[in-house]
Motif scaffolding. Structure first.
Motif, short mmCIF file in Angstrom:
data_model
loop_
_atom_site.label_atom_id
_atom_site.label_comp_id
_atom_site.label_asym_id
_atom_site.label_seq_id
_atom_site.Cartn_x
_atom_site.Cartn_y
_atom_site.Cartn_z
N SER A 50 12.62 33.38 54.04
CA SER A 50 12.55 34.70 54.66
C SER A 50 12.81 34.61 56.16
CB SER A 50 11.18 35.33 54.41
OG SER A 50 11.00 35.62 53.05
N GLU A 53 16.59 33.84 56.75
CA GLU A 53 17.45 35.00 56.55
C GLU A 53 17.21 36.05 57.63
OE1 GLU A 53 17.18 36.34 52.51
OE2 GLU A 53 17.38 34.30 51.73
N HIS A 54 15.97 36.15 58.11
CA HIS A 54 15.68 37.09 59.20
C HIS A 54 16.47 36.72 60.45
CE1 HIS A 54 13.44 39.87 61.67
NE2 HIS A 54 12.99 38.90 62.44
N ASP A 218 12.27 45.70 56.66
CA ASP A 218 12.15 44.24 56.61
C ASP A 218 11.71 43.67 57.95
OD1 ASP A 218 12.90 44.19 53.99
OD2 ASP A 218 14.96 43.51 54.34
N HIS A 222 8.31 41.63 58.63
CA HIS A 222 8.42 40.26 59.13
C HIS A 222 7.60 40.09 60.40
CE1 HIS A 222 10.19 36.33 59.92
NE2 HIS A 222 10.25 36.72 61.19
N PRO A 227 6.43 39.25 55.20
CA PRO A 227 7.77 39.46 54.65
C PRO A 227 7.74 39.70 53.15
CG PRO A 227 7.40 37.14 55.12
CD PRO A 227 6.23 37.88 55.71
N ASP A 228 8.71 40.48 52.70
CA ASP A 228 8.91 40.71 51.26
C ASP A 228 7.73 41.41 50.60
OD1 ASP A 228 11.37 39.31 51.48
OD2 ASP A 228 10.31 37.41 51.25
#
Length: 351
Positions: A50, A53-54, A218, A222, A227-228
Motif C-alpha cells: 500500500s 503504490e501510494h 485513498d 493512508h 490504508p485499504d
C-alpha cells in the motif's frame, strides 16, 4: 542503508529518509524519478504494498510523467515483474510496463548475478547473498533462504542505495519478500512514504481538485494509517431509495462521494460519515428548509439545494464548506500538516 535497523550513527534510518527527501526537493527530475522508483521498490520488497503504490500514485499525480521513468532499466523491470508474479496481483500503474517472459528473465538474472559476483566490494557480497537465498529456496531450504535474506539486509544497511533490484529479481526470493522476509517497522514505512509524498507535493504543487474521488479517499485513509479500509460504494438504487425516504435530492458531489465509498470511518479530529441508509434530515434553524445529517455525532449537516456542508464546532462555531469534497480536502490538508498522521482512531473507533 536498509532502514529499520540501526545504522553506525544510531539514527535508525533517519539519514536514509532525509537523503531521499533532499533528493526529491533539490535534484534534477531524472534523479527524482530514480529516487522515487527505488523507494517504491524498497517498500514493495518490504511487503509494504500500500505504501509503495501510494508513493507511485502521488509521484504520477505530482509530475504527470510516465511510469517507465521509475523503471529505467531491464533489471528494475525484472524485479517488479518477479514481485508482481509472486504476489499474484499487478497494480494499475504497472499496466504501462511491457510484459516480460519470466522464464527468460530468470535465466537472464542468473547471468546478471554471475557477473556482479565477480565485482569487488559490497556489491559482489550482496549479489552472492542474493544468489545463496535463491539457490536455497530452489532447493527447498526456505529457512536457509530467509536467513540469507536477513544477512543480505544486515550487509545492505550500511549501503546508501542498496541494490533492491538484484535481490527482487531472483524469482524465488521475490516470493519470500512478498511473505515478509524483509519486513520493516510499520512506523518507519509510513514515515518514509509520507515524507517522500510531502516532498513531492512541495517540489511539484498540485491542485487538490486534480485527484479523483478514489484517490482522495485513498490518500485520506493512508494519511490516517488506515490504508485499504474504505467502505464499499453505495449503489445507485440505494441512493434513489434514500432520496425517496428523505424527500430530498442529494447534490452531485455528495452522490459521487457515496458512489465511491458508502460513508467513512471516524478519525480523532473527524466524525464518522454515515452510510446512505443511515442518513436522516432535520429542520433548519429558521424552520423553512431541511438539512441532511451526514455524520455521527451530528456535527456535519448537508444543505441539499446548494451542496454546502455546515461544520459545527463547539469552539470555533459553524464553518461552511463548498461541498463534501471541499470538506474532505480540508481534512486531508490537516492530516498532511500533522506530524502524527498514523493511528488516529481511538481504541473504540469512536470520534
Amino acid at each position: 542503508m536498509i532502514p529499520g535497523t540501526t545504522s553506525p550513527s544510531g539514527d535508525g534510518g533517519e539519514g536514509f529518509v532525509e537523503a531521499a527527501v533532499r533528493t526529491v526537493l533539490t535534484a534534477a527530475d531524472d534523479e527524482v524519478d530514480v529516487t522515487v522508483g527505488q523507494a517504491a521498490l524498497l517498500l514493495a520488497c518490504a511487503n509494504a504494498d500500500s505504501a509503495s503504490e501510494h508513493v507511485v500514485r502521488q509521484w504520477r499525480r505530482a509530475t504527470g510523467r510516465p511510469v517507465t521513468r521509475l523503471v529505467p532499466d531491464a533489471l528494475t523491470a525484472r524485479a517488479w515483474a518477479m514481485l508482481f508474479a509472486a504476489r499474484g496481483v499487478t497494480p494499475d500503474w504497472a499496466g504501462e510496463l511491457p510484459p516480460l517472459d519470466l522464464d527468460a528473465e530468470e535465466h537472464a538474472h542468473r547471468q546478471h548475478l554471475a557477473g556482479v559476483r565477480r565485482r569487488p566490494g559490497v556489491e559482489a557480497t550482496l549479489a552472492e547473498l542474493a544468489a545463496q537465498a535463491e539457490e536455497r529456496a530452489e532447493a527447498g531450504d526456505v529457512p536457509g533462504a530467509r536467513e540469507a535474506v536477513a544477512t543480505w539486509a544486515r550487509v545492505a544497511r550500511d549501503t546508501p542505495r542498496p541494490d533492491m533490484a538484484t535481490l527482487a529479481g531472483c524469482r524465488r526470493v521475490a516470493v519470500l519478500l512478498t511473505e515478509g522476509a524483509l519486513a520493516l517497522p510499520e512506523s518507519w514505512v509510513h514515515a518514509y512514504a509520507d515524507s517522500l509524498v510531502a516532498a513531492l507535493h512541495t517540489r511539484y504543487p498540485v491542485d487538490a481538485m486534480g485527484s479523483s474521488w478514489p484517490e482522495l479517499i485513498d490518500e485520506i485513509l493512508h494519511l490516517r494509517g488506515m490504508p485499504d479500509t474504505a467502505p464499499p460504494p453505495a449503489s445507485n438504487e440505494a441512493l434513489a431509495e434514500a432520496e425517496r425516504r428523505l424527500g430530498v435530492v442529494l447534490p452531485d458531489s455528495y452522490r459521487r462521494f457515496l458512489l465511491t465509498c458508502d460513508g467513512l470511518p471516524a478519525d480523532v479530529v473527524f466524525p464518522r460519515l454515515l452510510s446512505v441508509s443511515e442518513l436522516t434530515t432535520r429542520t433548519t434553524e429558521d424552520g423553512v428548509g431541511v438539512e441532511v445529517v451526514i455524520a455521527e455525532p451530528s456535527v456535519l449537516l448537508l444543505r441539499p439545494t446548494s451542496g454546502e456542508v455546515l461544520e459545527h464546532d463547539p469552539v470555533f462555531g459553524v464553518s461552511v464548506h463548498r461541498d463534501i469534497r471541499a470538506l474532505l480536502e480540508y481534512h486531508r490538508r490537516l492530516l498532511e500538516a500533522s506530524t502524527g498522521a498514523v493511528d488516529h482512531l481511538d481504541d473504540t473507533g469512536a470520534w
